[in-house]
Scaffold this motif. Structure first.
Motif, PDB file in Angstrom:
ATOM      1  N   SER A  18     -42.713 124.009  50.772  1.00  0.00           N
ATOM      2  CA  SER A  18     -44.110 123.694  50.494  1.00  0.00           C
ATOM      3  C   SER A  18     -44.217 122.222  50.127  1.00  0.00           C
ATOM      4  O   SER A  18     -43.264 121.625  49.633  1.00  0.00           O
ATOM      5  CB  SER A  18     -44.651 124.553  49.343  1.00  0.00           C
ATOM      6  OG  SER A  18     -44.716 125.909  49.712  1.00  0.00           O
ATOM      7  N   TYR A  47     -47.393 120.912  48.529  1.00  0.00           N
ATOM      8  CA  TYR A  47     -48.188 120.812  47.301  1.00  0.00           C
ATOM      9  C   TYR A  47     -48.425 122.204  46.708  1.00  0.00           C
ATOM     10  O   TYR A  47     -49.493 122.502  46.205  1.00  0.00           O
ATOM     11  CB  TYR A  47     -49.519 120.089  47.573  1.00  0.00           C
ATOM     12  CG  TYR A  47     -50.360 120.684  48.682  1.00  0.00           C
ATOM     13  CD1 TYR A  47     -51.430 121.528  48.393  1.00  0.00           C
ATOM     14  CD2 TYR A  47     -50.109 120.404  50.018  1.00  0.00           C
ATOM     15  CE1 TYR A  47     -52.209 122.088  49.394  1.00  0.00           C
ATOM     16  CE2 TYR A  47     -50.878 120.947  51.037  1.00  0.00           C
ATOM     17  CZ  TYR A  47     -51.924 121.781  50.719  1.00  0.00           C
ATOM     18  OH  TYR A  47     -52.688 122.330  51.720  1.00  0.00           O
ATOM     19  N   ASN A  48     -47.384 123.035  46.791  1.00  0.00           N
ATOM     20  CA  ASN A  48     -47.424 124.412  46.270  1.00  0.00           C
ATOM     21  C   ASN A  48     -48.481 125.268  46.953  1.00  0.00           C
ATOM     22  O   ASN A  48     -49.064 126.160  46.339  1.00  0.00           O
ATOM     23  CB  ASN A  48     -47.658 124.420  44.748  1.00  0.00           C
ATOM     24  CG  ASN A  48     -46.494 123.831  43.984  1.00  0.00           C
ATOM     25  OD1 ASN A  48     -45.337 124.030  44.353  1.00  0.00           O
ATOM     26  ND2 ASN A  48     -46.799 123.088  42.935  1.00  0.00           N
ATOM     27  N   GLU A  49     -48.716 124.978  48.219  1.00  0.00           N
ATOM     28  CA  GLU A  49     -49.658 125.802  48.968  1.00  0.00           C
ATOM     29  C   GLU A  49     -49.023 127.140  49.329  1.00  0.00           C
ATOM     30  O   GLU A  49     -47.796 127.280  49.320  1.00  0.00           O
ATOM     31  CB  GLU A  49     -50.099 125.074  50.252  1.00  0.00           C
ATOM     32  CG  GLU A  49     -49.028 124.948  51.324  1.00  0.00           C
ATOM     33  CD  GLU A  49     -48.067 123.786  51.110  1.00  0.00           C
ATOM     34  OE1 GLU A  49     -47.280 123.490  52.029  1.00  0.00           O
ATOM     35  OE2 GLU A  49     -48.087 123.189  50.027  1.00  0.00           O
ATOM     36  N   LYS A  50     -49.871 128.113  49.649  1.00  0.00           N
ATOM     37  CA  LYS A  50     -49.385 129.429  50.037  1.00  0.00           C
ATOM     38  C   LYS A  50     -48.742 129.358  51.416  1.00  0.00           C
ATOM     39  O   LYS A  50     -49.171 128.594  52.285  1.00  0.00           O
ATOM     40  CB  LYS A  50     -50.533 130.439  50.067  1.00  0.00           C
ATOM     41  CG  LYS A  50     -51.259 130.622  48.741  1.00  0.00           C
ATOM     42  CD  LYS A  50     -50.418 131.347  47.725  1.00  0.00           C
ATOM     43  CE  LYS A  50     -51.227 131.642  46.465  1.00  0.00           C
ATOM     44  NZ  LYS A  50     -50.413 132.304  45.432  1.00  0.00           N
ATOM     45  N   ARG A  51     -47.705 130.192  51.603  1.00  0.00           N
ATOM     46  CA  ARG A  51     -47.059 130.314  52.911  1.00  0.00           C
ATOM     47  C   ARG A  51     -47.064 131.773  53.326  1.00  0.00           C
ATOM     48  O   ARG A  51     -46.888 132.658  52.500  1.00  0.00           O
ATOM     49  CB  ARG A  51     -45.622 129.780  52.868  1.00  0.00           C
ATOM     50  CG  ARG A  51     -45.513 128.343  52.409  1.00  0.00           C
ATOM     51  CD  ARG A  51     -44.117 127.765  52.694  1.00  0.00           C
ATOM     52  NE  ARG A  51     -43.044 128.608  52.220  1.00  0.00           N
ATOM     53  CZ  ARG A  51     -42.533 128.576  50.991  1.00  0.00           C
ATOM     54  NH1 ARG A  51     -43.029 127.727  50.102  1.00  0.00           N
ATOM     55  NH2 ARG A  51     -41.542 129.366  50.641  1.00  0.00           N
ATOM     56  N   ARG A  98     -48.527 127.652  56.912  1.00  0.00           N
ATOM     57  CA  ARG A  98     -48.971 127.120  55.615  1.00  0.00           C
ATOM     58  C   ARG A  98     -50.498 127.153  55.562  1.00  0.00           C
ATOM     59  O   ARG A  98     -51.165 126.759  56.513  1.00  0.00           O
ATOM     60  CB  ARG A  98     -48.499 125.678  55.425  1.00  0.00           C
ATOM     61  CG  ARG A  98     -47.000 125.512  55.428  1.00  0.00           C
ATOM     62  CD  ARG A  98     -46.601 124.051  55.580  1.00  0.00           C
ATOM     63  NE  ARG A  98     -47.200 123.223  54.553  1.00  0.00           N
ATOM     64  CZ  ARG A  98     -47.770 122.039  54.778  1.00  0.00           C
ATOM     65  NH1 ARG A  98     -47.836 121.536  55.997  1.00  0.00           N
ATOM     66  NH2 ARG A  98     -48.278 121.351  53.792  1.00  0.00           N
ATOM     67  N   TRP A 146     -54.023 125.894  54.846  1.00  0.00           N
ATOM     68  CA  TRP A 146     -54.620 124.557  54.819  1.00  0.00           C
ATOM     69  C   TRP A 146     -55.907 124.653  54.010  1.00  0.00           C
ATOM     70  O   TRP A 146     -56.912 125.166  54.480  1.00  0.00           O
ATOM     71  CB  TRP A 146     -54.880 124.094  56.245  1.00  0.00           C
ATOM     72  CG  TRP A 146     -55.141 122.621  56.387  1.00  0.00           C
ATOM     73  CD1 TRP A 146     -55.216 121.697  55.398  1.00  0.00           C
ATOM     74  CD2 TRP A 146     -55.352 121.901  57.614  1.00  0.00           C
ATOM     75  NE1 TRP A 146     -55.457 120.451  55.917  1.00  0.00           N
ATOM     76  CE2 TRP A 146     -55.547 120.544  57.275  1.00  0.00           C
ATOM     77  CE3 TRP A 146     -55.403 122.278  58.947  1.00  0.00           C
ATOM     78  CZ2 TRP A 146     -55.791 119.564  58.225  1.00  0.00           C
ATOM     79  CZ3 TRP A 146     -55.635 121.303  59.903  1.00  0.00           C
ATOM     80  CH2 TRP A 146     -55.826 119.951  59.546  1.00  0.00           C
ATOM     81  N   ASN A 147     -55.872 124.154  52.791  1.00  0.00           N
ATOM     82  CA  ASN A 147     -56.973 124.329  51.841  1.00  0.00           C
ATOM     83  C   ASN A 147     -58.086 123.308  52.115  1.00  0.00           C
ATOM     84  O   ASN A 147     -57.878 122.107  51.947  1.00  0.00           O
ATOM     85  CB  ASN A 147     -56.435 124.148  50.417  1.00  0.00           C
ATOM     86  CG  ASN A 147     -57.466 124.481  49.357  1.00  0.00           C
ATOM     87  OD1 ASN A 147     -58.648 124.687  49.656  1.00  0.00           O
ATOM     88  ND2 ASN A 147     -57.041 124.515  48.114  1.00  0.00           N
ATOM     89  N   ARG A 203     -58.962 120.690  49.439  1.00  0.00           N
ATOM     90  CA  ARG A 203     -58.030 119.607  49.150  1.00  0.00           C
ATOM     91  C   ARG A 203     -57.810 118.691  50.345  1.00  0.00           C
ATOM     92  O   ARG A 203     -57.032 117.741  50.248  1.00  0.00           O
ATOM     93  CB  ARG A 203     -56.679 120.175  48.693  1.00  0.00           C
ATOM     94  CG  ARG A 203     -56.755 120.927  47.383  1.00  0.00           C
ATOM     95  CD  ARG A 203     -55.387 121.201  46.817  1.00  0.00           C
ATOM     96  NE  ARG A 203     -54.647 119.971  46.533  1.00  0.00           N
ATOM     97  CZ  ARG A 203     -53.488 119.941  45.885  1.00  0.00           C
ATOM     98  NH1 ARG A 203     -52.944 121.064  45.452  1.00  0.00           N
ATOM     99  NH2 ARG A 203     -52.873 118.797  45.668  1.00  0.00           N
ATOM    100  N   THR A 207     -50.808 115.109  51.434  1.00  0.00           N
ATOM    101  CA  THR A 207     -51.292 116.488  51.518  1.00  0.00           C
ATOM    102  C   THR A 207     -51.806 116.810  52.921  1.00  0.00           C
ATOM    103  O   THR A 207     -51.323 117.735  53.582  1.00  0.00           O
ATOM    104  CB  THR A 207     -52.419 116.718  50.492  1.00  0.00           C
ATOM    105  OG1 THR A 207     -51.898 116.513  49.179  1.00  0.00           O
ATOM    106  CG2 THR A 207     -52.970 118.129  50.598  1.00  0.00           C
ATOM    107  N   HIS A 246     -50.090 118.519  57.052  1.00  0.00           N
ATOM    108  CA  HIS A 246     -50.700 119.487  57.965  1.00  0.00           C
ATOM    109  C   HIS A 246     -50.932 118.875  59.348  1.00  0.00           C
ATOM    110  O   HIS A 246     -50.795 119.565  60.357  1.00  0.00           O
ATOM    111  CB  HIS A 246     -52.017 119.998  57.378  1.00  0.00           C
ATOM    112  CG  HIS A 246     -51.844 120.949  56.235  1.00  0.00           C
ATOM    113  ND1 HIS A 246     -51.417 122.252  56.395  1.00  0.00           N
ATOM    114  CD2 HIS A 246     -52.021 120.782  54.899  1.00  0.00           C
ATOM    115  CE1 HIS A 246     -51.354 122.849  55.215  1.00  0.00           C
ATOM    116  NE2 HIS A 246     -51.716 121.978  54.302  1.00  0.00           N
TER     117      HIS A 246
END
Length: 260
Positions: A101, A103-107, A122, A124-125, A128, A159, A163
């Protein structure tokens, strides 16, 4: 002598209870309160906590897609971008470095259609990343696809660049320009594992300083948040964008004019 005799009585009572009498030097005179005893007897009761043990905690709520079947499908209009369908839909990119990861994003891992190997994505928020927010908001095109060369102005800590690196894939390349040394350090650390990211710690106002590092690119993404950000984009585009190339600019009105 009478008081001294009572001191002996104190010693006798102290023995069954753990020694309230005993060693106290003052016992012969005042009735024998001294001694090391009472604390020892009562202290033993503290051990009751051990057999009971702690109550087991309740399991935490799972993360995005945890414990449920999810479906990941390609985005209709943007190659290299994916959508996770499930309890909570989410925008995703295919992880270029599985297991890592940024930035500690969900996978999320799903099984491939043709192979038994799992493919990791990953989340993609859009809260952010301005580029992700543009996609969620329905922008017409981002002009980035697998294999593209992208010049990213205002890369910050990497960040969104991470992506974009996932999006263009190993055949593409992202040139990230960032002026801040602090953010640039995070950008460089991210680029150590994503080999298609070229970090450039330089001022985007002076593209001639990094002209030997950047080839002609397909698209420029500008996110510099400066009053002269349009001029910064134009001088970089004049030097690096291919014929029939494109640019995407993120405009923050308060950075251009605080009265807006």
């Amino acid at each position: 002598m009478v008081r001294g005799f009572d001191g002996g009585r104190g010693g006798g009572r102290g023995a069954p209870r753990g020694g309230r009498g005993g060693f106290g030097g003052r016992g012969m005179d005042r009735g024998g309160r001294g001694g090391f005893g009472r604390g020892g007897d009562r202290g033993g009761r503290g051990g009751r906590g051990a057999p009971r043990g702690g109550r087991g905690g309740r399991g935490g709520r799972g993360g995005l897609g945890a414990g449920a079947k999810v479906l990941v499908e390609p985005h209709d209009r943007f190659p290299g971008v994916f959508i996770m369908r499930g309890k909570d839909d989410a925008l995703m990119t295919k992880n270029l470095v599985p297991g890592e990861s940024v930035y500690n994003e969900k996978r999320v891992s799903v099984e491939g259609k043709d192979t038994t190997d799992k493919i990791e994505y990953r989340v993609w928020n859009p809260f952010r990343s301005k580029l992700a927010a543009a996609i969620v908001g329905g922008v017409g095109d981002i002009y980035m696809k697998p294999g593209s060369k992208v010049l990213y102005l205002g890369g910050a800590s990497g960040t969104t660049i991470s992506h974009v690196a996932d999006l263009v894939g190993p055949t593409g390349c992202v040139y990230g320009v960032e002026f801040s040394k602090r953010s640039g350090r995070d950008l460089v650390n991210m680029a150590k594992k994503r080999t298609n990211v070229i970090p450039i710690i330089e001022d985007a106002r002076h593209p001639q300083k990094y002209r030997m590092l950047v080839p002609m690119v397909d698209v420029i993404f500008a996110d510099v948040a400066q009053p002269d950000q349009a001029r910064i984009l134009s001088v970089n585009a004049a030097m690096f964008v291919k014929n029939r190339g494109h640019f995407v600019i993120s405009i923050k009105a308060s950075c251009v004019d605080s009265t807006v």
